[in-house]
Scaffold this motif. Structure first.
Motif, PDB file in Angstrom:
ATOM      1  N   ARG A 277     -67.540  13.999 -91.162  1.00  0.00           N
ATOM      2  CA  ARG A 277     -68.694  13.969 -92.068  1.00  0.00           C
ATOM      3  C   ARG A 277     -68.174  13.864 -93.502  1.00  0.00           C
ATOM      4  NH1 ARG A 277     -74.175  17.331 -92.293  1.00  0.00           N
ATOM      5  NH2 ARG A 277     -73.978  17.129 -90.048  1.00  0.00           N
ATOM      6  N   GLY A 278     -68.747  12.942 -94.252  1.00  0.00           N
ATOM      7  CA  GLY A 278     -68.319  12.739 -95.634  1.00  0.00           C
ATOM      8  C   GLY A 278     -67.244  11.684 -95.796  1.00  0.00           C
TER       9      GLY A 278
ATOM     10  N   LYS B 102     -73.759   8.030 -93.485  1.00  0.00           N
ATOM     11  CA  LYS B 102     -74.557   8.999 -94.234  1.00  0.00           C
ATOM     12  C   LYS B 102     -74.533  10.346 -93.511  1.00  0.00           C
ATOM     13  CE  LYS B 102     -77.920   5.667 -96.047  1.00  0.00           C
ATOM     14  NZ  LYS B 102     -79.341   5.261 -96.014  1.00  0.00           N
ATOM     15  N   ASP B 103     -74.663  11.416 -94.273  1.00  0.00           N
ATOM     16  CA  ASP B 103     -74.668  12.764 -93.699  1.00  0.00           C
ATOM     17  C   ASP B 103     -75.762  12.952 -92.647  1.00  0.00           C
ATOM     18  OD1 ASP B 103     -72.479  13.924 -94.807  1.00  0.00           O
ATOM     19  OD2 ASP B 103     -73.569  15.106 -96.294  1.00  0.00           O
TER      20      ASP B 103
END
Length: 140
Positions: free
Chosen positions: A76-77, A82-83
């Motif tokens: 994530r990130g 996208k989150d």
């Protein structure tokens, strides 16, 4: 002198490139391959090379079997995802699974020589890509 060294250190650190995890690198390579393959498929359909188009989409279908495993929470990130992808995992997973099914369906249709059905299946794959991009891929 101390300030000068601190400034140099800050500049050096800020210029270091950030390396994505191996999963992110692999999924980005697969998505780039999908993009290139879609262009190739479009050309092959224009020149009625359905058999070759079927082999190409079948190859991509096989390669995409690992795609879901390339989105662990730990990435994530990173990359362009996208989150909200991880918060909507079921939808994202369904979309990727659906894309694989559409690639497989397209591949099988190329044996039928039904130009209309083949073109419709190709367009369906493109819509899948665009729909997922809008939801889960950040712009550059």
């Amino acid at each position: 002198m101390k300030r000068m060294l601190t400034l140099i250190l800050v500049i050096l650190v800020s210029n270091l490139s950030y390396a994505d995890s191996p999963q992110v690198e692999q999924r980005q390579q697969l998505f780039e391959r999908l993009d290139e393959t879609m262009d190739e498929l479009e050309f092959l359909l224009e020149v009625d090379e359905w058999s070759e188009a079927g082999e190409l989409s079948n190859s991509l279908y096989t390669e995409f079997a690992v795609m879901l495993s390339l989105f662990p929470e730990s990435t994530r990130g990173e990359g362009r995802a996208k989150d909200k992808l991880w918060g909507n995992w079921d939808d994202f997973s369904d979309r990727l699974t659906g894309l694989r099914a559409k690639l497989n369906h397209f591949s099988k249709l190329t044996n039928s020589a039904d130009a209309g059905a083949i073109t419709t299946a190709y367009d369906d794959i493109k819509r899948s890509c665009k729909g997922c991009h809008r939801q889960y891929r950040a712009r550059k």
